[in-house]
Every structure is written in structure tokens, then in C-alpha cells.
Design an enzyme around this catalytic site. Structure first.
Site, PDB file in Angstrom:
ATOM      1  N   ASP A  95       0.828  -1.008  -0.023  1.00  0.00           N
ATOM      2  CA  ASP A  95       0.159  -0.049  -0.080  1.00  0.00           C
ATOM      3  C   ASP A  95       0.808   1.156   0.009  1.00  0.00           C
ATOM      4  O   ASP A  95       2.145   1.190   0.375  1.00  0.00           O
ATOM      5  CB  ASP A  95      -0.864  -0.086   1.194  1.00  0.00           C
ATOM      6  CG  ASP A  95      -2.074   0.948   1.254  1.00  0.00           C
ATOM      7  OD1 ASP A  95      -2.831   1.120   1.916  1.00  0.00           O
ATOM      8  OD2 ASP A  95      -2.181   1.569   0.038  1.00  0.00           O
ATOM      9  N   ASP A 269      -8.081  -7.628   0.727  1.00  0.00           N
ATOM     10  CA  ASP A 269      -7.324  -7.635   1.995  1.00  0.00           C
ATOM     11  C   ASP A 269      -7.590  -7.464   3.224  1.00  0.00           C
ATOM     12  O   ASP A 269      -8.610  -6.496   3.188  1.00  0.00           O
ATOM     13  CB  ASP A 269      -5.976  -6.659   1.769  1.00  0.00           C
ATOM     14  CG  ASP A 269      -6.141  -5.437   2.200  1.00  0.00           C
ATOM     15  OD1 ASP A 269      -6.649  -4.606   1.548  1.00  0.00           O
ATOM     16  OD2 ASP A 269      -5.806  -5.108   3.405  1.00  0.00           O
ATOM     17  N   CYS A 307     -12.645 -28.151   8.466  1.00  0.00           N
ATOM     18  CA  CYS A 307     -11.370 -27.431   7.938  1.00  0.00           C
ATOM     19  C   CYS A 307     -10.156 -28.580   7.854  1.00  0.00           C
ATOM     20  O   CYS A 307     -10.050 -29.383   8.677  1.00  0.00           O
ATOM     21  CB  CYS A 307     -10.959 -26.347   8.992  1.00  0.00           C
ATOM     22  SG  CYS A 307      -9.203 -25.619   8.613  1.00  0.00           S
ATOM     23  N   CYS A 309      -7.123 -27.787   7.984  1.00  0.00           N
ATOM     24  CA  CYS A 309      -5.583 -26.808   7.990  1.00  0.00           C
ATOM     25  C   CYS A 309      -4.824 -27.582   9.197  1.00  0.00           C
ATOM     26  O   CYS A 309      -5.103 -28.528   9.855  1.00  0.00           O
ATOM     27  CB  CYS A 309      -6.135 -25.467   8.428  1.00  0.00           C
ATOM     28  SG  CYS A 309      -6.319 -25.356  10.369  1.00  0.00           S
ATOM     29  N   CYS A 312      -6.717 -27.770  12.707  1.00  0.00           N
ATOM     30  CA  CYS A 312      -7.533 -28.555  12.788  1.00  0.00           C
ATOM     31  C   CYS A 312      -7.180 -30.046  12.566  1.00  0.00           C
ATOM     32  O   CYS A 312      -8.057 -30.983  13.233  1.00  0.00           O
ATOM     33  CB  CYS A 312      -8.735 -28.243  11.928  1.00  0.00           C
ATOM     34  SG  CYS A 312      -9.309 -26.567  12.130  1.00  0.00           S
ATOM     35  N   HIS A 338      -5.107 -21.221  11.290  1.00  0.00           N
ATOM     36  CA  HIS A 338      -6.639 -21.672  10.970  1.00  0.00           C
ATOM     37  C   HIS A 338      -7.565 -20.435  10.365  1.00  0.00           C
ATOM     38  O   HIS A 338      -8.083 -20.677   9.351  1.00  0.00           O
ATOM     39  CB  HIS A 338      -7.478 -22.035  12.330  1.00  0.00           C
ATOM     40  CG  HIS A 338      -8.813 -22.234  11.938  1.00  0.00           C
ATOM     41  ND1 HIS A 338      -9.286 -23.249  11.272  1.00  0.00           N
ATOM     42  CD2 HIS A 338      -9.890 -21.508  11.839  1.00  0.00           C
ATOM     43  CE1 HIS A 338     -10.617 -23.060  10.926  1.00  0.00           C
ATOM     44  NE2 HIS A 338     -10.868 -22.135  11.645  1.00  0.00           N
TER      45      HIS A 338
HETATM   46  C1  725 Z   1      -9.604  -1.635   6.697  1.00  0.00           C
HETATM   47  N1  725 Z   1     -10.258  -0.879   5.758  1.00  0.00           N
HETATM   48  C2  725 Z   1      -9.617  -0.213   4.990  1.00  0.00           C
HETATM   49  N2  725 Z   1     -10.099   0.740   4.169  1.00  0.00           N
HETATM   50  C3  725 Z   1      -9.010   1.154   3.251  1.00  0.00           C
HETATM   51  C4  725 Z   1      -8.995   2.046   2.399  1.00  0.00           C
HETATM   52  C5  725 Z   1      -7.703   2.529   1.697  1.00  0.00           C
HETATM   53  C6  725 Z   1      -7.666   3.394   0.685  1.00  0.00           C
HETATM   54  O1  725 Z   1      -8.638   4.093   0.340  1.00  0.00           O
HETATM   55  N3  725 Z   1      -6.595   3.898   0.201  1.00  0.00           N
HETATM   56  C7  725 Z   1      -5.400   3.377   0.670  1.00  0.00           C
HETATM   57  N4  725 Z   1      -4.205   3.649   0.258  1.00  0.00           N
HETATM   58  N5  725 Z   1      -5.514   2.247   1.498  1.00  0.00           N
HETATM   59  C8  725 Z   1      -6.535   1.996   2.071  1.00  0.00           C
HETATM   60  C9  725 Z   1      -6.623   0.992   3.273  1.00  0.00           C
HETATM   61  C10 725 Z   1      -5.292   0.466   3.777  1.00  0.00           C
HETATM   62  C11 725 Z   1      -5.048  -1.270   3.471  1.00  0.00           C
HETATM   63  C12 725 Z   1      -3.820  -1.437   3.990  1.00  0.00           C
HETATM   64  O2  725 Z   1      -3.839  -1.016   5.316  1.00  0.00           O
HETATM   65  C13 725 Z   1      -2.800  -2.204   5.887  1.00  0.00           C
HETATM   66  O3  725 Z   1      -3.886  -2.931   6.666  1.00  0.00           O
HETATM   67  C14 725 Z   1      -4.389  -2.118   7.684  1.00  0.00           C
HETATM   68  C15 725 Z   1      -2.259  -3.274   4.942  1.00  0.00           C
HETATM   69  O4  725 Z   1      -1.207  -2.741   4.724  1.00  0.00           O
HETATM   70  C16 725 Z   1      -0.190  -3.967   4.379  1.00  0.00           C
HETATM   71  C17 725 Z   1      -3.102  -2.888   3.755  1.00  0.00           C
HETATM   72  O5  725 Z   1      -2.372  -3.007   2.374  1.00  0.00           O
HETATM   73  C18 725 Z   1      -3.007  -2.701   1.401  1.00  0.00           C
HETATM   74  C19 725 Z   1      -7.695   0.376   3.673  1.00  0.00           C
HETATM   75  N6  725 Z   1      -8.290  -0.332   4.838  1.00  0.00           N
HETATM   76 ZN    ZN Z   2      -8.414 -25.230  10.748  1.00  0.00          ZN
END
Ligand code: 725
Ligand code: ZN
Length: 375
Positions: A95, A269, A307, A309, A312, A338
């Protein structure tokens, strides 16, 4: 020149809008719809690369903001890049750090040139810009980089969201200009616009005209109700190119993964599986359970009898109950293993349901068994 990251469409489910595909990157390919385990600080917490491969994780995530601050992108560059540093030879997505600046740090000040803020660990003044975010990701050597954007809070006024979307589009163009290695690293644009259909359209048009190899939907999973997210997906995914990957950022509960796939999303993610694992909360085929509950003290069956995994297959609920209660590190390894396998298996079932043109039926069966239909 063939872009570093390409999308291969296999088929679209006849019962829903879900699509089966493959994303090709310089470090290999992965099937979609895909769940991507989060490894914010260059590790998916408590899991080894071998275990992640054993559970069939096709791609993992890491984070520009965290790795810039510690250990430093220069250290990782000197190590030969993030793949070498963390001994992961499959695809990595990073990110841009935009989200963390807004979610982790105090005193942030957004200007046209970038964001001034303080290091959330020691209070030092910092500055992050589209150019800086690209420089860091180029040093990390991730296969998929994210453009530097603003992820506005929910709710936000239409007026604020409009100016934010326009700045994010200008920042996206600056990211493209600052990209040093387009033949080795793919750069995804992030569509913003919150819950506003006109602004999602404006953001999508701005970014699609810049011809990124892939696109994310940002600004969601930030506290908005599920129906607001689903509606935003319904009017945003049709604006995205059908021949490029679509990534919904920060989304990972089982119901949201299925509903996102049905609306044409390819990549997801979320920190959920490893985060809730650390307090003993487990996702199972019949819903969530907390293994610390006294009911499991003498329960010698598996976490989830459906599961396959490592946890489990080899350990009982009673044993994991004991380890988590005793605050034993092996306990959170078993719960993390898990939960990650549960979501990776779920996406495997989603892909199979698309092959069989029955993702709508699968949604009903899964929701019923998991308890999502309970009033
Ligand atoms: C939880 N909800 C959520 N809404 C989000 C919205 C956005 C967004 O609009 N722009 C950007 N740039 N990032 C976002 C992110 C962060 C994902 C990252 O944050 C990290 O997880 C927390 C992880 O880093 C490894 C992940 O990598 C892509 C969001 N997370
Ligand atoms: Zn499991």
C-alpha cells in the site's frame, strides 16, 4: 511493452456478476477472486513463508508507511528488496501509506504537495508525497504498488469528498510520472469518492484515462454500513475496465468477500483473520467462536471439523483453549494459521462456485451455515 501486471479473464459466473481470473506478475501468478494476507511489517504475523505457501496464499501485502519508518526503505533496498528481505518469492503488493497517515498519526496537514504529519511511534515531524511514496515502493520492489491517495473518513461531506477526489487524481498522475520501473512493478490507481455516485464516476474516469494496469476501490471499510459499501460497489465496478484487476481495499469478513466477488471484485485484503486470532476468535463453517470460552476446556474435537488446516488436523479445541488462556505464543500461531486458511479456503470455494455458475447458491448455503441470515 507488456505491463508488469496483467489480468487474464477466465469466465464470468452465469448466476452472478462474479468473475474467475488470473493476475500475472513478475513474481508469478495468482487466481482470483483472491484473499491477500496482510504482512504490514514484512511478516504475516506469526506465519512463516513456508506455512503461507502450504495454505496456498498466492500473494501477500506489506506496507510502505510502516517499512519506511522501520527498518527504512534504504535498509530493505540494500538487502536486495522486500522479497529477499522476507524470503517470499511470490507476488507482493504494497500500500502507498496514504491510509496509515490518516488512520495512525496525529497532527496531519494535507497540502497539494503532500501530507505533513507526525511519526506515530516517536512524534517526529514527517512528510509523505506521491513522489516519496513511489520512491519507497520502488526501493521495496513490490510487484504491485498503490498510488498515493487520500482515504477520507466516513462520513464526509460531498464538498470535502469532491476536493479530495480531485487532489487524489492529481496525485495519481504524479505517481505515474515518478514511477521508475514500470516494466518491473505494476502501479494501481485507487478510486475514491465515498458513497457519492457522481464522485466515484469522476474519480474512475480520471484514473481510467491514465491507463493504470489495475485499479482499487478505496475509501470503503472505514466504518460505513454494509449496504453503503455494497451500493458503492454496484455503481463503481461497472466503471472499471473489465480487462484489469479490481481490488477492494481493507475488506475481509467472509460475507463481504462473497458479496464483493458477486459484484465483480477480484482482490481483497484485511487484517481481520490474524488480528482476531490474537484474542482467540476463530472463524468456522458454523460461525465465529472464541476459543477462550470455558465450554472448550474439555472439548477434544478440532476447531472446525470441515477444515483441513494444520491446526484442525493436529490439535484439539481444548489444547488451543489452554494455550490461549496460558498466553502461549504457539496458541496464536495455531489460531492465525486456522483463520488465514479459513479465508483462503473460502476464496477457493468461491472460485469453484464461479466455475460451476452457482455463486448465488453458494452464498445462501454459506450464509445459512455461518449464521449470517440470523435476524
Ligand atoms: C480496513 N479498511 C480499509 N479501508 C481502506 C481504504 C484504503 C484507501 O482508500 N487507500 C489506501 N491507500 N489504503 C486503504 C486501506 C489500507 C489497506 C492497507 O492497510 C494495512 O492494513 C491495515 C495493509 O497494509 C499492508 C493494507 O495494505 C493494502 C484501507 N483499509
Ligand atoms: Zn482449521
Amino acid at each position: 511493452m507488456t505491463p508488469a501486471v496483467t489480468y487474464e479473464h477466465i469466465k464470468t459466473c452465469k448466476q452472478t456478476g462474479a468473475r474467475l481470473g488470473i493476475v500475472h506478475t513478475p513474481h508469478g501468478s495468482f487466481e482470483t477472486p483472491a484473499f491477500m494476507p496482510v504482512g504490514t511489517q514484512a511478516t504475516v504475523k506469526t506465519m512463516s513463508p513456508e506455512e503461507l505457501k502450504a495454505m496456498n496464499a498466492g500473494i501477500i501485502l506489506s506496507n510502505t508507511y510502516h517499512l519506511w519508518l522501520r527498518p527504512g526503505n534504504d535498509v530493505i533496498k540494500e538487502a536486495g528488496g522486500l522479497h529477499k528481505f522476507m524470503n517470499w518469492d511470490r507476488p507482493i503488493l504494497t500500500d502507498s501509506g496514504g491510509f496509515q497517515v490518516f488512520s495512525l498519526s496525529e497532527f496531519r496537514n494535507i497540502k497539494e504537495e503532500g501530507v505533513h504529519f507526525r511519526n506515530h511511534m516517536n512524534g517526529d515531524k514527517l512528510f509523505l508525497s506521491p513522489e516519496k511514496a513511489m520512491h519507497i515502493q520502488n526501493d521495496l520492489g513490490s510487484d504491485i504498488m498503490m498510488a498515493f491517495d487520500e482515504c477520507p473518513p466516513f462520513p464526509a461531506t460531498h464538498e470535502y469528498m469532491k476536493s479530495s477526489v480531485e487532489r487524489t487524481s492529481r496525485w495519481a498522475e504524479r505517481c505515474l510520472k515518478a514511477h521508475q520501473r514500470p516494466q518491473d512493478q505494476g502501479l494501481f490507481g485507487i478510486i475514491q469518492g465515498g458513497e457519492f455516485e457522481d464522485l466515484r464516476k469522476q474519480s474512475a474516469q480520471d484514473l481510467v484515462s491514465l491507463d493504470f494496469p489495475g485499479y482499487a476501490i478505496g475509501g470503503l471499510s472505514v466504518g460505513e454500513p454494509k449496504d453503503v459499501m455494497n451500493r458503492a460497489l454496484e455503481f463503481t465496478t461497472p466503471l472499471m475496465p473489465a480487462d484489469k484487476p479490481r481490488y477492494l481495499m481493507g475488506v475481509g469478513s467472509p460475507d463481504s468477500l462473497i458479496d464483493g466477488a458477486i459484484r465483480g471484485i477480484d482482490m481483497f485484503d484485511c487484517v481481520l483473520p490474524t488480528r482476531i486470532a490474537r484474542n482467540g476468535t476463530l472463524m468456522t463453517s458454523t460461525g465465529r467462536l472464541n476459543i477462550k470460552n470455558a465450554a472448550f476446556k474439555r472439548d477434544f474435537g478440532p476447531i472446525d471439523d470441515k477444515c483441513d488446516c494444520y491446526t484442525c488436523k493436529n490439535y484439539s479445541r481444548a489444547y488451543v483453549h489452554h494455550l490461549i488462556r496460558a498466553d502461549e505464543t504457539f496458541g496464536i500461531r495455531l489460531t492465525s494459521y486456522h483463520n488465514l486458511q479459513f479465508l483462503l479456503n473460502l476464496m477457493g470455494q468461491v472460485r469453484q462456485a464461479i466455475r460451476e455458475d452457482r455463486l448465488g447458491d453458494f452464498r445462501e448455503e454459506f450464509f445459512e451455515a455461518y449464521g449470517f441470515n440470523k435476524p
